[in-house]
Design an enzyme around this catalytic site. Structure first.
Site, PDB file in Angstrom:
ATOM      1  NE  ARG A   1      -3.092  -1.983   3.075  1.00  0.00           N
ATOM      2  CZ  ARG A   1      -4.269  -1.434   3.193  1.00  0.00           C
ATOM      3  NH1 ARG A   1      -4.403  -0.150   3.346  1.00  0.00           N
ATOM      4  NH2 ARG A   1      -5.343  -2.173   3.190  1.00  0.00           N
ATOM      5  CB  THR A   2       3.489   2.503   2.245  1.00  0.00           C
ATOM      6  OG1 THR A   2       2.718   2.143   3.384  1.00  0.00           O
ATOM      7  CG2 THR A   2       4.148   3.832   2.504  1.00  0.00           C
TER       8      THR A   2
ATOM      9  CE  LYS B   1      23.679  -9.155  -6.841  1.00  0.00           C
ATOM     10  NZ  LYS B   1      23.687  -8.155  -7.913  1.00  0.00           N
TER      11      LYS B   1
ATOM     12  NE  ARG C   1       7.315   0.916   4.969  1.00  0.00           N
ATOM     13  CZ  ARG C   1       6.020   0.626   5.072  1.00  0.00           C
ATOM     14  NH1 ARG C   1       5.594  -0.606   4.888  1.00  0.00           N
ATOM     15  NH2 ARG C   1       5.159   1.579   5.344  1.00  0.00           N
TER      16      ARG C   1
ATOM     17  CG  HIS D   1       4.697   5.134   8.492  1.00  0.00           C
ATOM     18  ND1 HIS D   1       4.923   5.831   7.331  1.00  0.00           N
ATOM     19  CD2 HIS D   1       3.934   4.065   8.135  1.00  0.00           C
ATOM     20  CE1 HIS D   1       4.323   5.213   6.323  1.00  0.00           C
ATOM     21  NE2 HIS D   1       3.721   4.138   6.787  1.00  0.00           N
TER      22      HIS D   1
END
Lengths: 314, 434
Positions: A58-59, A86, A108, A136
């Site tokens: 969603r975000t 990696k 994020r 957030h």
């Protein structure tokens, strides 16, 4: 216009008038998004990179859509599949991306403070789309816009935030934002899901839903992560729903016109009753999604304006 | 017979608890005489012709060199972070004349062969005394005890698994019992391993605001309570590496009153910094156990002043930039401190929390006594391990000037007071301030 920041890393460093500036601009974008021609050129020619080190549907979609509607060139990078796997460090990844001259970086990350760290190493504007349990900010801003539209104001409201406060960045950003705007904040949840030092946050803490919800204007439910449900923090899913899940009976203690919010994705039958979530008279959960796009457009627009000013000055 | 006179000094005597004007005569690497105002400071005795060398201390402070229990030198395994050469230079520049090294290297110092390597490397490369500790259990894994007897013979001065708590009390109890039979000192890390698992900060408002996983200081109390019960059971000789929480002080005091063979240390960082110094995720402030609240810091400083806490250590832990330039929770713990130990300790002196003799009791006399060394004293017969310093000299700490290969100091950019002017090991100069 009052909004002077280069990055949007959290609510902690925003002043109340900056929050209002951002929400006012977001209102314009709500109007735009409801029109037939959902397009502006505010970010035309700019490059936006979405770096999600943690799964999000969603975000990420909301940020992507916000960027596209403002005319930015948007690129999504699924970081789990990339060089991080990696062994490349966060800083190296940031430096590499920085060399590509992005204008907006939406990040994020599962670690608290990781987005702050990254912002120190790049030249572009950085938006925090959630870092660990820290902040957030766009979620808190979209919640604020939703509340302001539903209640006609964003101050002197009684707001309950319910559930897993300890692990929630949404809760932290909301506590800060709603506190700055002078609301009365109640936190409701089992004590195992309350953060330490909560007594010093300037909030009221309850472990009983009926008591905590008494006469509140807004009920904000939080998502309970699956991995916390079994035995570790709470005895079981069903005991949690019984004591802390929002249903019509528990909601009856709130004001008759209280609204119900949830940042999604919902666990129906765990933290919220399915029917209640769909009750259009009480639930504003779909509005939150809509406000999310508008708030993110406003945030990116403001940061891009500040960036132009910085470059103009240089 | 080579003789040196250190004249015109302010002598810090941790045994007498005094600071007096005076002179020290050094003969063949040992202190031969300590002359103070009250005794015979007459011109005949002090005539330069009587000595091979005369060092005018210019009314600066002369004290026994620091004995630092718990220094991490990253040999073997991570020599790019710190070698015996670089740590030795850092120690000399910091007034540390004896480094008591930790066995938490890679591989762990848990067998006599590895210990011999450490001793050889230290002798080749370090200008100061190096006394190694060895692991209490193989691989610090908490399952089988090491060859404590052989390791003692090879030169181990104490046994510790460092920050790995031996969780199995049966294993820990047997290791303590075996160590006791040999008179070996065991260092514990008082921390409940369950409660502190995964913690990056001390729990409380600050950790919650920053979204960092926290541990209650109660975990330290629980760890200490357990260790005290183990000492009562086994009669072992025990030293708690770091007591950092006010809540751990009452049980420590009771254990001492009960006559158990227990001493306790703390770190210079816990005495001079608090949890809020982490600010916006500054990883150079990430140490283990995490920095505590200001109330804890003050209580610990008070406990050092009163003597309840016996020892101050640097807990020197080199980490390279790659280990620290990470999100806070993912970053490595530890800070370098050999060179900042003395100036940081001066903060406690200037703030009137701990006097100079009390500081030297904790940094020099007590650690030496606990390890059975004859240094740490300003008295005839003791080795001439000395530090000459100016407790008032101000400077701004610049980490680029450190001698350590790793420069992860939390004091970078800090205003400090207290500079080492010269350091002597067995009467020989190992450091002179430029």
């Amino acid at each position: 216009m009052t909004f002077t920041h280069r990055h949007l890393l959290g609510i902690e460093h925003l002043r109340p008038e900056e929050i209002v500036t951002l929400l006012d601009l977001a209102e314009d974008y709500v109007t735009l998004n409801r029109s037939a021609e959902k397009h502006s050129d505010a970010l035309a020619g700019l490059t936006q990179i979405n770096m999600f080190f943690e799964n999000s549907t969603r975000t990420q979609a909301s940020f992507e859509l916000a960027g596209k509607r403002l005319g930015a060139d948007v690129m999504n990078m699924a970081m789990q599949a990339s060089s991080i796997a990696k062994g490349e460090t966060l800083i190296d990844t940031a430096m590499t991306l920085n060399a590509m001259h992005p204008d907006l970086l939406v990040v994020r990350h599962p670690h608290s403070g990781a987005v702050d760290l990254l912002a120190q190493k790049v030249n572009c504007a950085v938006l925090n789309a959630g870092d660990g349990r820290h902040e957030h900010p766009t979620q808190a801003l979209l919640d604020a816009l939703t509340i302001r539209r539903a209640k006609g104001r964003l101050h002197r409201l009684s707001i309950a935030i319910c559930g897993d406060i300890a692990h929630s960045r949404v809760a932290r950003s909301n506590i800060m934002l709603l506190g700055k705007m002078e609301n009365r904040i109640r936190l409701i949840g089992p004590p195992t899901l309350m953060p330490s030092g909560i007594g010093e946050f300037g909030v009221e803490v309850y472990d009983d839903m009926a008591e905590g919800l008494a006469d509140v204007d807004v009920v904000m439910m939080l998502r309970l992560q699956r991995e916390r449900m079994d035995g570790g923090f709470i005895p079981s899913e069903r005991e949690y729903f019984h004591r802390f899940g929002l249903d019509a009976e528990k909601l009856s203690h709130a004001k008759p016109d209280a609204i119900v919010m949830h940042p999604g994705p919902m666990n129906r039958g765990v933290e919220i009753d399915g029917e209640l979530a769909d009750d259009i008279n009480r639930s504003v959960i779909q509005d939150q999604v809509e406000m999310g796009v508008a708030v993110r457009m406003a945030a990116m627009d403001l940061l891009a304006r500040n960036q132009r000013k910085l470059k103009g000055a240089a | 017979m080579s003789t040196t006179l250190f004249t015109n000094a302010k002598l810090i005597d941790p045994e007498a608890g005094t600071v007096t004007s005076g002179a020290v005569v050094v003969r063949n690497g040992k202190i031969a005489d300590v002359l103070t105002q009250n005794t015979d400071l007459d011109e005949d005795t002090l005539a330069p012709v009587n000595f091979d060398h005369v060092i005018d201390c210019n009314r600066k402070h002369l004290a026994p060199g620091i004995v630092d229990i718990g220094v991490k030198v990253c040999e073997p395994g991570e020599r790019h972070k710190e070698s015996f050469g670089s740590a030795g230079l850092a120690a000399a520049a910091g007034g540390v004349t004896t480094m008591v090294t930790r066995p938490d290297t890679d591989p762990v110092i848990d067998n006599p062969e590895a210990l011999e390597f450490v001793i050889r490397r230290a002798r080749e490369a370090a200008p100061v005394n190096v006394l190694p500790m060895a692991a209490l259990t193989k691989g610090r894994a908490g399952r089988e005890m090491t060859e404590i007897g052989f390791l003692l013979d090879a030169g181990a001065v104490a046994f510790t698994d460092c920050d790995h708590v031996v969780g199995d009390t049966k294993v820990f109890g047997r290791a303590l019992t075996y160590a006791r039979s040999l008179g070996a000192l065991v260092l514990g890390h008082p921390q409940d391993p369950g409660l502190s698992a995964g913690a990056a900060a001390t729990s409380g408002k600050f950790a919650s605001l920053r979204g960092l996983s926290g541990v209650s200081p109660m975990a330290e109390r629980m760890g200490l309570d357990r260790d005290i019960a183990m000492i009562e059971m086994t009669g072992a000789k025990y030293h708690a590496d770091q007591i950092t929480a006010a809540r751990a002080l009452p049980p420590l005091e009771r254990a001492k009153q009960n006559g158990f063979d227990i001493t306790a240390g703390t770190s210079i960082h816990h005495l001079t910094l608090n949890a809020l110094d982490v600010a916006d995720y500054r990883t150079f402030f990430k140490i283990k156990p995490p920095l505590r609240d200001e109330e804890d810091r003050l209580a610990i400083a008070q406990a050092v002043a009163s003597g309840l806490i016996d020892v101050i250590s640097s807990m020197h832990t080199p980490q390279d930039e790659e280990s620290k330039r990470l999100p806070f929770e993912a970053a490595a713990s530890g800070a370098v401190a050999l060179e900042t130990l003395l100036p940081a300790a001066m903060r406690l002196f200037h703030s009137d929390h701990i006097t100079l003799p009390q500081l030297w009791r904790a940094m020099s006399l007590n650690p030496a006594k606990r390890l059975g060394l004859d240094c740490g004293r300003l008295a005839p017969g003791a080795p001439a391990d000395l530090v000459l310093f100016d407790p008032h000299a101000p400077f701004v700490m610049d980490r680029a000037t450190l001698h350590s290969k790793s420069r992860n100091t939390p004091f970078d950019g800090a205003r400090m007071q207290g500079k080492v002017l010269a350091t002597y090991v067995a009467g020989k100069s190992v450091y002179q301030k430029q």
